[in-house]
Design an enzyme around this catalytic site. Structure first.
Site, PDB file in Angstrom:
ATOM      1  N   GLN A   1      38.540  50.660  -4.645  1.00 15.49           N
ATOM      2  CA  GLN A   1      38.736  51.004  -6.055  1.00 15.49           C
ATOM      3  C   GLN A   1      39.699  50.062  -6.780  1.00 15.49           C
ATOM      4  O   GLN A   1      39.636  49.945  -7.991  1.00 15.49           O
ATOM      5  CB  GLN A   1      39.198  52.461  -6.180  1.00 15.49           C
ATOM      6  CG  GLN A   1      38.090  53.436  -5.808  1.00 15.49           C
ATOM      7  CD  GLN A   1      38.531  54.879  -5.853  1.00 15.49           C
ATOM      8  OE1 GLN A   1      39.085  55.388  -4.885  1.00 15.49           O
ATOM      9  NE2 GLN A   1      38.293  55.558  -6.953  1.00 15.49           N
TER      10      GLN A   1
ATOM     11  N   HIS B   1      26.180  45.621  -6.837  1.00 17.60           N
ATOM     12  CA  HIS B   1      25.443  44.416  -7.224  1.00 17.60           C
ATOM     13  C   HIS B   1      23.933  44.651  -7.298  1.00 17.60           C
ATOM     14  O   HIS B   1      23.263  44.078  -8.140  1.00 17.60           O
ATOM     15  CB  HIS B   1      25.749  43.272  -6.251  1.00 17.60           C
ATOM     16  CG  HIS B   1      27.171  42.806  -6.347  1.00 17.60           C
ATOM     17  ND1 HIS B   1      27.901  42.344  -5.286  1.00 17.60           N
ATOM     18  CD2 HIS B   1      28.022  42.765  -7.409  1.00 17.60           C
ATOM     19  CE1 HIS B   1      29.127  42.035  -5.678  1.00 17.60           C
ATOM     20  NE2 HIS B   1      29.226  42.300  -6.966  1.00 17.60           N
TER      21      HIS B   1
ATOM     22  N   ASP C   1      34.343  43.233  -8.383  1.00 12.28           N
ATOM     23  CA  ASP C   1      34.524  41.851  -7.917  1.00 12.28           C
ATOM     24  C   ASP C   1      35.984  41.444  -8.127  1.00 12.28           C
ATOM     25  O   ASP C   1      36.594  40.784  -7.290  1.00 12.28           O
ATOM     26  CB  ASP C   1      33.597  40.893  -8.678  1.00 12.28           C
ATOM     27  CG  ASP C   1      32.135  41.158  -8.331  1.00 12.28           C
ATOM     28  OD1 ASP C   1      31.876  42.069  -7.521  1.00 12.28           O
ATOM     29  OD2 ASP C   1      31.255  40.473  -8.875  1.00 12.28           O
TER      30      ASP C   1
ATOM     31  N   ARG D   1      50.045  56.069  -0.629  1.00 18.37           N
ATOM     32  CA  ARG D   1      48.852  56.188   0.206  1.00 18.37           C
ATOM     33  C   ARG D   1      47.834  55.143  -0.248  1.00 18.37           C
ATOM     34  O   ARG D   1      47.468  55.092  -1.419  1.00 18.37           O
ATOM     35  CB  ARG D   1      48.270  57.592   0.060  1.00 18.37           C
ATOM     36  CG  ARG D   1      46.926  57.759   0.757  1.00 18.37           C
ATOM     37  CD  ARG D   1      46.369  59.170   0.542  1.00 18.37           C
ATOM     38  NE  ARG D   1      45.132  59.353   1.269  1.00 18.37           N
ATOM     39  CZ  ARG D   1      43.961  59.643   0.698  1.00 18.37           C
ATOM     40  NH1 ARG D   1      43.858  59.788  -0.613  1.00 18.37           N
ATOM     41  NH2 ARG D   1      42.882  59.785   1.435  1.00 18.37           N
TER      42      ARG D   1
ATOM     43  N   HIS E   1      37.982  54.705   3.621  1.00 19.09           N
ATOM     44  CA  HIS E   1      37.780  55.401   2.349  1.00 19.09           C
ATOM     45  C   HIS E   1      36.449  54.908   1.760  1.00 19.09           C
ATOM     46  O   HIS E   1      36.405  54.178   0.769  1.00 19.09           O
ATOM     47  CB  HIS E   1      38.953  55.122   1.406  1.00 19.09           C
ATOM     48  CG  HIS E   1      39.088  56.080   0.253  1.00 19.09           C
ATOM     49  ND1 HIS E   1      40.225  56.833   0.013  1.00 19.09           N
ATOM     50  CD2 HIS E   1      38.238  56.406  -0.744  1.00 19.09           C
ATOM     51  CE1 HIS E   1      40.059  57.564  -1.078  1.00 19.09           C
ATOM     52  NE2 HIS E   1      38.861  57.322  -1.569  1.00 19.09           N
TER      53      HIS E   1
ATOM     54  N   ASN F   1      38.468  59.649   4.722  1.00 16.24           N
ATOM     55  CA  ASN F   1      38.710  60.383   3.483  1.00 16.24           C
ATOM     56  C   ASN F   1      37.457  61.144   3.053  1.00 16.24           C
ATOM     57  O   ASN F   1      36.392  60.547   2.874  1.00 16.24           O
ATOM     58  CB  ASN F   1      39.084  59.389   2.375  1.00 16.24           C
ATOM     59  CG  ASN F   1      39.291  60.083   1.036  1.00 16.24           C
ATOM     60  OD1 ASN F   1      40.259  60.822   0.867  1.00 16.24           O
ATOM     61  ND2 ASN F   1      38.386  59.878   0.092  1.00 16.24           N
ATOM     62  N   GLU F   2      37.572  62.453   2.890  1.00 15.66           N
ATOM     63  CA  GLU F   2      36.521  63.314   2.336  1.00 15.66           C
ATOM     64  C   GLU F   2      35.117  63.068   2.886  1.00 15.66           C
ATOM     65  O   GLU F   2      34.235  62.598   2.159  1.00 15.66           O
ATOM     66  CB  GLU F   2      36.463  63.152   0.803  1.00 15.66           C
ATOM     67  CG  GLU F   2      37.659  63.682   0.065  1.00 15.66           C
ATOM     68  CD  GLU F   2      37.447  63.684  -1.471  1.00 15.66           C
ATOM     69  OE1 GLU F   2      36.421  63.166  -1.937  1.00 15.66           O
ATOM     70  OE2 GLU F   2      38.315  64.209  -2.181  1.00 15.66           O
TER      71      GLU F   2
ATOM     72  N   ASN G   1      42.603  67.196  -0.315  1.00 18.50           N
ATOM     73  CA  ASN G   1      42.377  66.694  -1.673  1.00 18.50           C
ATOM     74  C   ASN G   1      41.939  67.869  -2.526  1.00 18.50           C
ATOM     75  O   ASN G   1      40.949  68.539  -2.203  1.00 18.50           O
ATOM     76  CB  ASN G   1      41.271  65.623  -1.696  1.00 18.50           C
ATOM     77  CG  ASN G   1      41.736  64.301  -1.117  1.00 18.50           C
ATOM     78  OD1 ASN G   1      42.893  64.149  -0.724  1.00 18.50           O
ATOM     79  ND2 ASN G   1      40.838  63.333  -1.059  1.00 18.50           N
TER      80      ASN G   1
ATOM     81  N   TYR H   1      41.520  69.224  -6.701  1.00 22.20           N
ATOM     82  CA  TYR H   1      41.581  68.896  -8.126  1.00 22.20           C
ATOM     83  C   TYR H   1      41.353  70.089  -9.039  1.00 22.20           C
ATOM     84  O   TYR H   1      41.932  70.171 -10.105  1.00 22.20           O
ATOM     85  CB  TYR H   1      40.511  67.844  -8.475  1.00 22.20           C
ATOM     86  CG  TYR H   1      40.821  66.465  -7.945  1.00 22.20           C
ATOM     87  CD1 TYR H   1      40.481  66.104  -6.641  1.00 22.20           C
ATOM     88  CD2 TYR H   1      41.453  65.528  -8.735  1.00 22.20           C
ATOM     89  CE1 TYR H   1      40.760  64.845  -6.152  1.00 22.20           C
ATOM     90  CE2 TYR H   1      41.741  64.263  -8.249  1.00 22.20           C
ATOM     91  CZ  TYR H   1      41.396  63.920  -6.962  1.00 22.20           C
ATOM     92  OH  TYR H   1      41.684  62.669  -6.484  1.00 22.20           O
TER      93      TYR H   1
ATOM     94  N   GLU I   1      45.575  64.032  -2.302  1.00 23.29           N
ATOM     95  CA  GLU I   1      45.125  63.704  -3.647  1.00 23.29           C
ATOM     96  C   GLU I   1      45.185  64.950  -4.511  1.00 23.29           C
ATOM     97  O   GLU I   1      44.732  66.022  -4.093  1.00 23.29           O
ATOM     98  CB  GLU I   1      43.663  63.222  -3.671  1.00 23.29           C
ATOM     99  CG  GLU I   1      43.466  61.812  -3.226  1.00 23.29           C
ATOM    100  CD  GLU I   1      42.016  61.362  -3.303  1.00 23.29           C
ATOM    101  OE1 GLU I   1      41.283  61.822  -4.212  1.00 23.29           O
ATOM    102  OE2 GLU I   1      41.620  60.567  -2.454  1.00 23.29           O
TER     103      GLU I   1
HETATM  104  C1  NOJ Z   1      38.434  61.731  -4.455  1.00 19.17           C
HETATM  105  C2  NOJ Z   1      38.317  60.351  -3.908  1.00 19.17           C
HETATM  106  O1  NOJ Z   1      38.936  60.271  -2.666  1.00 19.17           O
HETATM  107  C3  NOJ Z   1      38.810  59.268  -4.841  1.00 19.17           C
HETATM  108  O2  NOJ Z   1      38.362  58.044  -4.351  1.00 19.17           O
HETATM  109  C4  NOJ Z   1      38.347  59.557  -6.251  1.00 19.17           C
HETATM  110  O3  NOJ Z   1      38.623  58.507  -7.122  1.00 19.17           O
HETATM  111  C5  NOJ Z   1      38.985  60.851  -6.705  1.00 19.17           C
HETATM  112  N1  NOJ Z   1      38.529  61.924  -5.854  1.00 19.17           N
HETATM  113  C6  NOJ Z   1      38.707  61.234  -8.152  1.00 19.17           C
HETATM  114  O4  NOJ Z   1      37.362  61.490  -8.312  1.00 19.17           O
END
Ligand code: NOJ
Length: 513
Positions: A46, A66, A79, A104, A149, A194-195, A335, A337, A408
């Site tokens: 990211q 791509h 890129d 992290r 990730h 991750n997730e 994680n 949200y 997260e």
């Molecule tokens: C979880 C993901 O691990 C992360 O890469 C993502 O950007 C965030 N959620 C927000 O959507």
């Protein structure tokens, strides 16, 4: 009132206050304990950019952006991205100046091992990550390192079919061994994967994420199955060959929304929703018996039978694998949200026919949001602070109160530097986490804000802004500017008090003077 009656009145008030205090387990909720770590987070794909720099191989996300730009909302790629690959020193200086306890970040598998395997190590990449660790050390910020990730080397997708192939679990475990050998002497906290839920569901179920495979109801189950095996092998390698010398901790990071039944008489649906998401990847590791949740095994087996299959679409673990996976985590990486409402899926309704992203078809659930919950820049993210306390309590009750590291939590906010929505979100969520820790005795040890920088938000490209720091993507130099939330966090980190943000204080003309 005579002086004796006024002093007994005061004594009575004090007694009442003490009783109320006792009843509620009165604790100073605003104080942030010294051993409670606060940090922020990014992931390699990211933010790094430098997609071919110094011998990096291609990852599935390089390839996907791509070749399938049509599946990315703004057609963008990474890129160059935030160009963190070249600007990491400046970035870590910002982290240090603001007083974060930890940072992290994840390692790019294809940067380190362009062939996916440790037979061909890219030394420039090794130096890059040691550079990050050096800077963090200098600024007194503790590293939390995620090994995977979502960005495995494209070559493993081409050769093996990626996570649909069981041998990917072993290839991943060998990559993890290489990581422990190289970075383990300097890192105490590793995350394997991750997730699994999100990257398998979108990567191999709906095809919205790299590698873009569409096999709903099959691909995501196979992928999670192999990721859990890969995770457990990587954990056992650490346990056997590294733990005694490196004395660190290794865990997995799972995503857990909070679910509420839309209709009170359907309370059991919230439980079903939990099991089909959080439980799917948590119970095999943290559940006392291991293995997938019973409700998933039963429901998917029955549906598979009705579809005329002779085995369940949900793969089965052998008793040996159940044992290897059970207990394979030193902490619960969470994680979280947001929250959702659930109700029974009306018969005959296909989930993909409605605007609900998450997998609900096999669970027979329809998900929605309470219109009272404030929205954000991301359609799936509504602000429901009490949800995080409820999720922490479910984890405590179901899995025997494991140490929880929140890896997260955060929100998108489209208001540029004026990110008051983010400040409110973080203040209210952190408050609930401290309540869960201090009042409910959930063993939660860390809170990590997603995200440090505005960055590539997967198939949403650069259209959602999760960063505490703004990045100017039109500027060749990718100028960074801390948003308001960074200033607020700095005062929180310095004082170790969850201070009321100025944006939450009443305006002058609202005060009753
Ligand atoms: C979880 C993901 O691990 C992360 O890469 C993502 O950007 C965030 N959620 C927000 O959507």
């Amino acid at each position: 009132m005579s002086s004796s009656s006024s002093s007994s009145f005061v004594a009575l008030i004090l007694l009442l206050l003490a009783m109320i205090g006792k009843g509620q387990g009165r604790v100073d909720v605003r104080r942030i304990p010294a051993d409670f770590s606060i940090g922020t987070s990014t992931s390699a794909h990211q933010v790094e950019g430098g997609w071919t720099a110094d011998g990096k191989g291609q990852s599935i996300w390089d390839n996907f952006t791509h070749t399938r730009a049509d599946r990315i909302r703004d057609g963008s790629n990474v890129d160059k991205g935030c160009d963190h690959y070249h600007k990491y020193k400046e970035d870590i200086e910002l982290l240090g100046e603001h007083g974060f306890d930890h940072y992290r970040f994840s390692l790019s598998w294809s940067r380190l091992l362009p062939t996916g395997r440790p037979d061909n190590v890219n030394r420039a990449a090794v130096r890059f990550y040691h550079g990050i660790l050096d800077e963090l050390e200098r600024r007194n910020v503790t590293p939390y390192v995620t090994i995977y990730h979502w960005d495995h080397p494209q070559v493993l997708e081409d050769e093996l079919g990626g996570w649909l192939n069981e041998s990917m679990a072993r290839v991943f475990a060998e990559y993890a061994r290489f990581v422990y050998e190289e970075f383990g002497p300097r890192v105490r906290t590793f995350t394997t994967i991750n997730e699994p839920y999100v990257n398998c569901y979108f990567g191999y179920g709906t095809g919205a994420y790299a590698p873009g495979r569409r096999q709903p109801g099959l691909g995501e189950y196979q992928c999670v199955h192999n990721q859990l095996k890969g995770h457990a092998l990587a954990y056992r390698i650490y346990d056997r060959d590294f733990r005694a010398r490196q004395r660190g901790r290794v865990g997995i990071v799972n995503v857990c929304f909070q679910y509420y039944a839309k209709y009170p008489q359907q309370a059991e649906l919230a439980e079903r929703a939990f099991e089909f998401e959080c439980g799917w990847t948590s119970q095999p590791i943290f559940g006392p018996e291991g293995d997938y949740p019973e409700v998933m095994k039963k429901t998917i087996a029955e549906k598979s039978r009705r579809e005329g299959r002779n085995s369940s679409r949900l793969p089965e673990f052998s008793p040996e694998w159940i044992e290897i996976i059970k207990g394979s985590s030193d902490y619960f990486g969470l994680n979280h949200y947001s929250a959702m409402l659930v109700e029974e899926l009306p018969p005959g309704l296909r989930v993909d026919a409605v605007d609900v992203q998450m997998m609900t078809q096999d669970a027979d659930l329809l998900k929605s949001y309470d219109p009272k919950w404030p929205g954000t820049e991301s359609s799936w993210l509504k602000i429901v602070p009490e949800g995080i306390r409820d999720v922490l309590n479910s984890i405590r009750k179901k899995y025997g109160n494991p140490p929880v590291y929140i890896m997260e939590c955060g929100t998108s906010d489209g208001n540029g530097l004026d990110d008051n929505l983010r400040v409110k979100y973080l203040h209210s969520y952190m408050q609930q986490v401290l309540l869960a820790k201090k009042r409910d005795k959930c063993d939660v040890r860390a809170f990590t804000i997603w995200s440090f920088l505005d960055s590539f938000e997967w198939n949403s490209g650069y259209t959602e802004h999760f960063g505490l720091v703004q990045v100017d993507f039109n500027d060749e130099n990718r100028k960074r500017t801390p948003k308001n939330s960074m200033a607020w966090l700095k005062t929180v980190l310095q004082s170790r008090q969850l201070l009321q943000p100025i944006s939450l204080l009443p305006k002058f003309d609202e005060l009753k003077l």
